[in-house]
Design a protein around this motif. Sequence first.
Motif, mmCIF file in Angstrom:
data_model
loop_
_atom_site.group_PDB
_atom_site.id
_atom_site.type_symbol
_atom_site.label_atom_id
_atom_site.label_comp_id
_atom_site.label_asym_id
_atom_site.label_seq_id
_atom_site.Cartn_x
_atom_site.Cartn_y
_atom_site.Cartn_z
ATOM 1 N N THR A 146 -6.124 -18.878 -91.771
ATOM 2 C CA THR A 146 -4.944 -19.517 -92.368
ATOM 3 C C THR A 146 -4.618 -20.820 -91.656
ATOM 4 O O THR A 146 -4.866 -20.964 -90.446
ATOM 5 C CB THR A 146 -3.716 -18.597 -92.292
ATOM 6 O OG1 THR A 146 -3.471 -18.247 -90.917
ATOM 7 C CG2 THR A 146 -3.940 -17.324 -93.103
ATOM 8 N N PHE A 147 -4.049 -21.763 -92.421
ATOM 9 C CA PHE A 147 -3.563 -23.023 -91.861
ATOM 10 C C PHE A 147 -2.044 -22.960 -91.758
ATOM 11 O O PHE A 147 -1.368 -22.420 -92.629
ATOM 12 C CB PHE A 147 -3.953 -24.210 -92.763
ATOM 13 C CG PHE A 147 -5.433 -24.490 -92.809
ATOM 14 C CD1 PHE A 147 -6.023 -25.328 -91.873
ATOM 15 C CD2 PHE A 147 -6.237 -23.914 -93.791
ATOM 16 C CE1 PHE A 147 -7.382 -25.603 -91.918
ATOM 17 C CE2 PHE A 147 -7.600 -24.180 -93.840
ATOM 18 C CZ PHE A 147 -8.177 -25.028 -92.902
ATOM 19 N N VAL A 190 -1.733 -29.569 -87.365
ATOM 20 C CA VAL A 190 -1.945 -28.335 -88.121
ATOM 21 C C VAL A 190 -2.954 -27.472 -87.366
ATOM 22 O O VAL A 190 -3.932 -27.986 -86.804
ATOM 23 C CB VAL A 190 -2.466 -28.634 -89.544
ATOM 24 C CG1 VAL A 190 -2.874 -27.342 -90.259
ATOM 25 C CG2 VAL A 190 -1.418 -29.381 -90.346
ATOM 26 N N THR A 191 -2.685 -26.180 -87.343
ATOM 27 C CA THR A 191 -3.579 -25.242 -86.641
ATOM 28 C C THR A 191 -4.236 -24.286 -87.636
ATOM 29 O O THR A 191 -3.549 -23.738 -88.514
ATOM 30 C CB THR A 191 -2.800 -24.431 -85.589
ATOM 31 O OG1 THR A 191 -2.258 -25.324 -84.613
ATOM 32 C CG2 THR A 191 -3.709 -23.410 -84.909
ATOM 33 N N PHE A 192 -5.550 -24.132 -87.488
ATOM 34 C CA PHE A 192 -6.272 -23.136 -88.279
ATOM 35 C C PHE A 192 -6.487 -21.914 -87.392
ATOM 36 O O PHE A 192 -7.068 -21.996 -86.307
ATOM 37 C CB PHE A 192 -7.634 -23.660 -88.742
ATOM 38 C CG PHE A 192 -8.492 -22.605 -89.404
ATOM 39 C CD1 PHE A 192 -8.212 -22.183 -90.692
ATOM 40 C CD2 PHE A 192 -9.564 -22.017 -88.726
ATOM 41 C CE1 PHE A 192 -8.983 -21.212 -91.309
ATOM 42 C CE2 PHE A 192 -10.338 -21.049 -89.340
ATOM 43 C CZ PHE A 192 -10.041 -20.639 -90.631
ATOM 44 N N THR A 205 -11.194 -12.441 -82.578
ATOM 45 C CA THR A 205 -11.988 -11.913 -81.455
ATOM 46 C C THR A 205 -13.209 -12.794 -81.203
ATOM 47 O O THR A 205 -13.547 -13.117 -80.055
ATOM 48 C CB THR A 205 -12.445 -10.468 -81.749
ATOM 49 O OG1 THR A 205 -11.299 -9.639 -81.955
ATOM 50 C CG2 THR A 205 -13.279 -9.901 -80.590
ATOM 51 N N ASP A 206 -13.836 -13.207 -82.270
ATOM 52 C CA ASP A 206 -15.067 -13.975 -82.139
ATOM 53 C C ASP A 206 -14.863 -15.480 -82.345
ATOM 54 O O ASP A 206 -15.763 -16.262 -82.010
ATOM 55 C CB ASP A 206 -16.101 -13.467 -83.156
ATOM 56 C CG ASP A 206 -16.468 -11.999 -82.913
ATOM 57 O OD1 ASP A 206 -16.585 -11.618 -81.722
ATOM 58 O OD2 ASP A 206 -16.624 -11.272 -83.907
ATOM 59 N N TYR A 207 -13.715 -15.871 -82.906
ATOM 60 C CA TYR A 207 -13.492 -17.290 -83.196
ATOM 61 C C TYR A 207 -12.182 -17.763 -82.564
ATOM 62 O O TYR A 207 -11.188 -17.016 -82.492
ATOM 63 C CB TYR A 207 -13.435 -17.533 -84.709
ATOM 64 C CG TYR A 207 -14.748 -17.268 -85.414
ATOM 65 C CD1 TYR A 207 -15.747 -18.248 -85.463
ATOM 66 C CD2 TYR A 207 -14.983 -16.044 -86.030
ATOM 67 C CE1 TYR A 207 -16.942 -17.999 -86.110
ATOM 68 C CE2 TYR A 207 -16.179 -15.789 -86.680
ATOM 69 C CZ TYR A 207 -17.161 -16.777 -86.712
ATOM 70 O OH TYR A 207 -18.346 -16.526 -87.360
ATOM 71 N N THR A 208 -12.173 -19.022 -82.144
ATOM 72 C CA THR A 208 -10.963 -19.619 -81.577
ATOM 73 C C THR A 208 -10.221 -20.398 -82.659
ATOM 74 O O THR A 208 -10.762 -20.681 -83.722
ATOM 75 C CB THR A 208 -11.309 -20.573 -80.422
ATOM 76 O OG1 THR A 208 -12.120 -21.637 -80.934
ATOM 77 C CG2 THR A 208 -12.066 -19.843 -79.323
ATOM 78 N N THR A 209 -8.999 -20.756 -82.370
ATOM 79 C CA THR A 209 -8.227 -21.578 -83.299
ATOM 80 C C THR A 209 -8.730 -23.021 -83.245
ATOM 81 O O THR A 209 -9.378 -23.434 -82.278
ATOM 82 C CB THR A 209 -6.737 -21.551 -82.942
ATOM 83 O OG1 THR A 209 -6.572 -22.032 -81.609
ATOM 84 C CG2 THR A 209 -6.171 -20.132 -83.053
ATOM 85 N N ALA A 210 -8.398 -23.764 -84.286
ATOM 86 C CA ALA A 210 -8.768 -25.183 -84.347
ATOM 87 C C ALA A 210 -7.538 -25.976 -84.804
ATOM 88 O O ALA A 210 -6.719 -25.473 -85.584
ATOM 89 C CB ALA A 210 -9.924 -25.391 -85.308
#
Length: 202
Positions: free
Chosen positions: A4-5, A24-26, A32-37
């Motif tokens: 989600t954005f 904006v943060t994704f 667990t396996d992915y970080t925010t962007a």
Amino acid sequence: IDGTFDWTNRTSIPGVSISVSESVTFTPTNTTDYTTATGTVHVTVNKLTPTVTFSSLIATSITYGQQLSSSTLSGGSATVAGHFAWTNLTTLPGAGTQSEGVTFTPTNATLYAAATGMANVTVNQATPTVSLWPTSVAIAPPVVSGSPLSSFNLSGGTASVGGSFGWSDPTALVVPGTTSYSVTFTPTDNADYATVSDSVNA
């Protein structure tokens, strides 16, 4: 990947601008396996529109030939501080009650938009200047006592605007000797100019 954005700072209050850059943060569904962007998005922030009441405005009267700038506005109300002014100060309205444009300008013009409305202004007729009143001449002398004023022609006369001179009461009967009778100057533009009267001998 799924996620989600959302605004990075949801409580941010951006200033008025055609294009404000906000973070904006994704957030991935699988944290667990992915970080925010994070990234940026441009957003347009419009000025707030105040609620303005024009119907309670009162304008001082002016005379035909005066600009709207000669009329002072009072009254009116708005949800923010500001001032009312004629939209076009150089307008020359005709005689009578005229509805003219008014602009409300907020004191904080950075955050609030101006608003426009209408207000009535009373425009009084102007009084023409007669620099030379006409003289009277008998149409068929001698004119006997008791003849109507219409037996006398009026000649000459000069005024500041176009118009005509005439006896105020052409049916009035003349009396022996030289007597003064009322003469009226009627402007061609009798909507904007008032009539003027004076005395002329017959």
